[in-house]
Write a protein that holds these residues in place. Sequence first.
Motif, PDB file in Angstrom:
ATOM      1  N   GLU A   1       0.829  -1.212   0.000  1.00  0.00           N
ATOM      2  CA  GLU A   1       0.000   0.000   0.000  1.00  0.00           C
ATOM      3  C   GLU A   1       0.861   1.259   0.000  1.00  0.00           C
ATOM      4  O   GLU A   1       0.511   2.265  -0.610  1.00  0.00           O
ATOM      5  CB  GLU A   1      -0.936  -0.020   1.217  1.00  0.00           C
ATOM      6  N   LEU A   2       2.006   1.212   0.649  1.00  0.00           N
ATOM      7  CA  LEU A   2       2.898   2.370   0.702  1.00  0.00           C
ATOM      8  C   LEU A   2       3.562   2.658  -0.643  1.00  0.00           C
ATOM      9  O   LEU A   2       4.104   3.744  -0.834  1.00  0.00           O
ATOM     10  CB  LEU A   2       3.975   2.173   1.781  1.00  0.00           C
ATOM     11  N   LEU A   3       3.502   1.730  -1.579  1.00  0.00           N
ATOM     12  CA  LEU A   3       4.089   1.944  -2.901  1.00  0.00           C
ATOM     13  C   LEU A   3       3.275   2.927  -3.740  1.00  0.00           C
ATOM     14  O   LEU A   3       3.795   3.537  -4.671  1.00  0.00           O
ATOM     15  CB  LEU A   3       4.222   0.614  -3.650  1.00  0.00           C
ATOM     16  N   THR A   4       1.999   3.085  -3.408  1.00  0.00           N
ATOM     17  CA  THR A   4       1.119   4.004  -4.120  1.00  0.00           C
ATOM     18  C   THR A   4       1.123   5.345  -3.383  1.00  0.00           C
ATOM     19  O   THR A   4       0.915   5.369  -2.175  1.00  0.00           O
ATOM     20  CB  THR A   4      -0.321   3.437  -4.151  1.00  0.00           C
ATOM     21  N   PRO A   5       1.357   6.450  -4.101  1.00  0.00           N
ATOM     22  CA  PRO A   5       1.369   7.760  -3.438  1.00  0.00           C
ATOM     23  C   PRO A   5       0.060   8.041  -2.696  1.00  0.00           C
ATOM     24  O   PRO A   5      -1.030   7.737  -3.192  1.00  0.00           O
ATOM     25  CB  PRO A   5       1.558   8.745  -4.595  1.00  0.00           C
ATOM     26  N   LYS A   6       0.199   8.593  -1.520  1.00  0.00           N
ATOM     27  CA  LYS A   6      -0.930   8.928  -0.647  1.00  0.00           C
ATOM     28  C   LYS A   6      -0.745  10.355  -0.141  1.00  0.00           C
ATOM     29  O   LYS A   6       0.310  10.952  -0.290  1.00  0.00           O
ATOM     30  CB  LYS A   6      -0.965   7.989   0.567  1.00  0.00           C
ATOM     31  N   SER A   7      -1.763  10.851   0.535  1.00  0.00           N
ATOM     32  CA  SER A   7      -1.616  12.133   1.214  1.00  0.00           C
ATOM     33  C   SER A   7      -0.638  11.936   2.372  1.00  0.00           C
ATOM     34  O   SER A   7      -0.447  10.804   2.842  1.00  0.00           O
ATOM     35  CB  SER A   7      -2.961  12.616   1.750  1.00  0.00           C
ATOM     36  N   PRO A   8      -0.016  13.008   2.865  1.00  0.00           N
ATOM     37  CA  PRO A   8       0.910  12.858   3.991  1.00  0.00           C
ATOM     38  C   PRO A   8       0.258  12.196   5.213  1.00  0.00           C
ATOM     39  O   PRO A   8       0.894  11.377   5.879  1.00  0.00           O
ATOM     40  CB  PRO A   8       1.335  14.296   4.299  1.00  0.00           C
ATOM     41  N   LEU A   9      -0.999  12.521   5.484  1.00  0.00           N
ATOM     42  CA  LEU A   9      -1.678  11.919   6.634  1.00  0.00           C
ATOM     43  C   LEU A   9      -1.901  10.422   6.408  1.00  0.00           C
ATOM     44  O   LEU A   9      -1.625   9.608   7.291  1.00  0.00           O
ATOM     45  CB  LEU A   9      -3.007  12.619   6.902  1.00  0.00           C
ATOM     46  N   GLU A  10      -2.374  10.049   5.221  1.00  0.00           N
ATOM     47  CA  GLU A  10      -2.589   8.629   4.924  1.00  0.00           C
ATOM     48  C   GLU A  10      -1.275   7.853   4.985  1.00  0.00           C
ATOM     49  O   GLU A  10      -1.231   6.735   5.518  1.00  0.00           O
ATOM     50  CB  GLU A  10      -3.214   8.459   3.545  1.00  0.00           C
ATOM     51  N   ASP A  11      -0.214   8.446   4.459  1.00  0.00           N
ATOM     52  CA  ASP A  11       1.100   7.808   4.496  1.00  0.00           C
ATOM     53  C   ASP A  11       1.531   7.573   5.944  1.00  0.00           C
ATOM     54  O   ASP A  11       2.004   6.492   6.286  1.00  0.00           O
ATOM     55  CB  ASP A  11       2.120   8.690   3.769  1.00  0.00           C
ATOM     56  N   SER A  12       1.342   8.573   6.788  1.00  0.00           N
ATOM     57  CA  SER A  12       1.736   8.445   8.195  1.00  0.00           C
ATOM     58  C   SER A  12       0.919   7.381   8.913  1.00  0.00           C
ATOM     59  O   SER A  12       1.452   6.624   9.729  1.00  0.00           O
ATOM     60  CB  SER A  12       1.593   9.789   8.911  1.00  0.00           C
ATOM     61  N   ILE A  13      -0.367   7.304   8.608  1.00  0.00           N
ATOM     62  CA  ILE A  13      -1.213   6.288   9.239  1.00  0.00           C
ATOM     63  C   ILE A  13      -0.764   4.892   8.820  1.00  0.00           C
ATOM     64  O   ILE A  13      -0.666   3.981   9.652  1.00  0.00           O
ATOM     65  CB  ILE A  13      -2.693   6.532   8.899  1.00  0.00           C
TER      66      ILE A  13
END
Length: 83
Positions: free
Chosen positions: A14-26
């Motif tokens: 899931e982390l391989l797909t770009p996310k918002s900074p908040l989603e990435d942190s979660i």
Amino acid sequence: MGSVDRVLTALRTELLTPKSPLEDSILRLNLAAALAHVQAWEEARAELQKVKLPEGTGVGNGTAQYLMGLCADSLGNRNDAEI
């Protein structure tokens, strides 16, 4: 493959797909918690260093800091754990 291994694989994928900074942190916080569960303290600490969550109630920066302290203590860095 055990359930924790499946969780680790799913979170890393899931982390391989770009996310918002908040989603990435979660995602990283959850990955760090799963890594701590299997006592991969260095990897968990590395993920937690990338987590940027807001202060406040619920899951936030305090949760990340608690896990950082747990990692530090488990790695024998008692002074870092108490900060």
